[in-house]
Design an enzyme around this catalytic site. Sequence first.
Site, PDB file in Angstrom:
ATOM      1  N   ARG A  82       5.046  15.192  17.584  1.00  0.00           N
ATOM      2  CA  ARG A  82       6.153  15.105  18.383  1.00  0.00           C
ATOM      3  C   ARG A  82       5.718  15.321  19.734  1.00  0.00           C
ATOM      4  O   ARG A  82       5.873  14.590  20.113  1.00  0.00           O
ATOM      5  CB  ARG A  82       7.559  15.252  18.006  1.00  0.00           C
ATOM      6  CG  ARG A  82       8.503  14.852  17.842  1.00  0.00           C
ATOM      7  CD  ARG A  82      10.024  15.158  17.851  1.00  0.00           C
ATOM      8  NE  ARG A  82      10.175  16.828  18.301  1.00  0.00           N
ATOM      9  CZ  ARG A  82      10.758  17.368  17.391  1.00  0.00           C
ATOM     10  NH1 ARG A  82      12.231  17.092  16.586  1.00  0.00           N
ATOM     11  NH2 ARG A  82      11.246  18.758  17.294  1.00  0.00           N
ATOM     12  N   LYS A 184      11.262  14.017  22.969  1.00  0.00           N
ATOM     13  CA  LYS A 184      11.639  15.906  24.150  1.00  0.00           C
ATOM     14  C   LYS A 184      11.219  16.017  25.137  1.00  0.00           C
ATOM     15  O   LYS A 184      10.236  16.709  25.586  1.00  0.00           O
ATOM     16  CB  LYS A 184      11.473  17.053  23.043  1.00  0.00           C
ATOM     17  CG  LYS A 184      12.326  17.697  23.006  1.00  0.00           C
ATOM     18  CD  LYS A 184      11.524  18.444  21.442  1.00  0.00           C
ATOM     19  CE  LYS A 184      12.427  19.982  21.554  1.00  0.00           C
ATOM     20  NZ  LYS A 184      13.789  19.909  21.462  1.00  0.00           N
ATOM     21  N   GLU A 220      23.843  11.609  18.723  1.00  0.00           N
ATOM     22  CA  GLU A 220      23.582  13.285  18.626  1.00  0.00           C
ATOM     23  C   GLU A 220      24.423  14.132  19.754  1.00  0.00           C
ATOM     24  O   GLU A 220      24.613  13.917  20.608  1.00  0.00           O
ATOM     25  CB  GLU A 220      22.443  13.719  18.436  1.00  0.00           C
ATOM     26  CG  GLU A 220      21.425  13.503  19.662  1.00  0.00           C
ATOM     27  CD  GLU A 220      19.742  13.971  19.727  1.00  0.00           C
ATOM     28  OE1 GLU A 220      19.671  14.477  19.229  1.00  0.00           O
ATOM     29  OE2 GLU A 220      18.907  13.094  20.455  1.00  0.00           O
TER      30      GLU A 220
HETATM   31  N1  PLP Z   1      17.944  16.691  19.311  1.00  0.00           N
HETATM   32  C1  PLP Z   1      17.279  16.958  20.396  1.00  0.00           C
HETATM   33  C2  PLP Z   1      18.202  16.529  21.385  1.00  0.00           C
HETATM   34  C3  PLP Z   1      17.121  18.492  20.064  1.00  0.00           C
HETATM   35  O1  PLP Z   1      16.465  19.599  21.971  1.00  0.00           O
HETATM   36  C4  PLP Z   1      16.117  19.033  18.886  1.00  0.00           C
HETATM   37  C5  PLP Z   1      16.077  20.376  19.037  1.00  0.00           C
HETATM   38  O2  PLP Z   1      14.491  20.366  18.874  1.00  0.00           O
HETATM   39  C6  PLP Z   1      17.170  18.284  18.063  1.00  0.00           C
HETATM   40  C7  PLP Z   1      18.038  17.051  17.933  1.00  0.00           C
HETATM   41  C8  PLP Z   1      17.045  19.019  16.595  1.00  0.00           C
HETATM   42  O3  PLP Z   1      15.758  19.151  15.886  1.00  0.00           O
HETATM   43  P1  PLP Z   1      14.355  19.640  15.216  1.00  0.00           P
HETATM   44  O4  PLP Z   1      14.661  19.813  14.524  1.00  0.00           O
HETATM   45  O5  PLP Z   1      12.917  18.687  15.546  1.00  0.00           O
HETATM   46  O6  PLP Z   1      14.158  21.260  16.133  1.00  0.00           O
HETATM   47  C1  COI Z   2      15.132  22.966  19.914  1.00  0.00           C
HETATM   48  O1  COI Z   2      15.810  23.445  18.641  1.00  0.00           O
HETATM   49  O2  COI Z   2      14.502  23.247  19.326  1.00  0.00           O
HETATM   50  C2  COI Z   2      15.614  22.989  21.074  1.00  0.00           C
HETATM   51  O3  COI Z   2      14.814  22.849  21.857  1.00  0.00           O
HETATM   52  C3  COI Z   2      17.338  23.064  21.729  1.00  0.00           C
HETATM   53  C4  COI Z   2      17.115  23.312  22.092  1.00  0.00           C
HETATM   54  C5  COI Z   2      18.569  22.951  23.366  1.00  0.00           C
HETATM   55  C6  COI Z   2      17.363  24.739  23.039  1.00  0.00           C
END
Ligand code: PLP
Ligand code: COI
Length: 341
Positions: A82, A184, A220
């Site tokens: 990612r 991200k 989200e």
């Molecule tokens: N959505 C956003 C905007 C995020 O910053 C995150 C955190 O990483 C997530 C969703 C959740 O993603 P993940 O489960 O890969 O941490």
């Molecule tokens: C994560 O879950 O790792 C993120 O980057 C979310 C952030 C808002 C702390």
Amino acid sequence: MEKKNINWSELGFGYMPTEKRYVSNYKNGAWDEGGLTDDATITMSECAGVLQYAQTVFEGLKAYTTEDGRTVMFRPDLNASRLADSARRLEIPAFPEDRFMQAVNDVVKANLAYVPPYGSGATLYIRPFIFGSSSVIGVKPAEEYQFRIFATPVGPYFKGGAKPITIKVSDFDRAAPHGTGHIKAGLNYAMSLHAIVTAHEEGYDENMYLDAGTRTYVEETGGANFLFVTKDGTVVTPKSDSILPSITRRSLMTVAEEVLGMKVEHRQVRFDEVKDFAECGLCGTAAVISPVGKIVDHGKEICFPSGMEKMGPVIQKLYDTLTGIQMGRIEGPKGWLYEVK
Ligand code: PLP
Ligand code: COI
């Protein structure tokens, strides 16, 4: 390994510098060999691409101590790919995925004393990121970049841990159609700062963003994907091209379907059907699974039957299974746990 003398169970989600971090620099079209450093400070041009035009992407993952004392990370290969996807969208050179895996391993290994003990409720949060470090004044990509990974021990993202939170439907948008919501990029989070400060001032824990194009569908929050449960027990997660493809959400869908035998749906979710769900939660690396008790839409309240005291039964089951896999108590799909060595 002697652990640091930290009050693990009192940790919030904050930054505490640890001993070592990883740095590699990109110059003349190539990443250098990189390595660990003690230096937590970055010196760069006042005109760096990251400072002027927000040319930066990042990741977030965690290391855990399992019940039998191993140190593991949860699906770091998905963070590697990612990050590379995010980088390409912002014209940043991708960091090779095999080198990413070695570098996160090395950072955790060098900071083992900061990996919280099993059962403490805390974890080691790992933050890989890449930013444009050379100067740019016309709008264009930088020529030089830095890839860096630091690690910091953390507790729950939301104060109160597993207690249901209250969120509001935001008047602001987080991501545009065909924009950068699916990667991200730091700029997405800058976009959300005014909205989250406003929500906090009004007494809410988080924002629910709707699709910016039509304001009809659920997207989200600022840092997590949504998870809903219907009254007949189907797990539903919103599908959209402008939300981050959460690794936690993708893992939970597999857990629900293949481990727990539940029905799952990954589809567009209209905001006007949210009132009919039995349970709601947020999922992400930082959020793990945080239950949502109430959503407020301009004064109109949606109160989930699961209430404001504890998680609903389905979300609780998903939480127990996912964290059980992450902490090595439950056998998960092959390849999900990466042992730090
Ligand atoms: N959505 C956003 C905007 C995020 O910053 C995150 C955190 O990483 C997530 C969703 C959740 O993603 P993940 O489960 O890969 O941490
Ligand atoms: C994560 O879950 O790792 C993120 O980057 C979310 C952030 C808002 C702390």
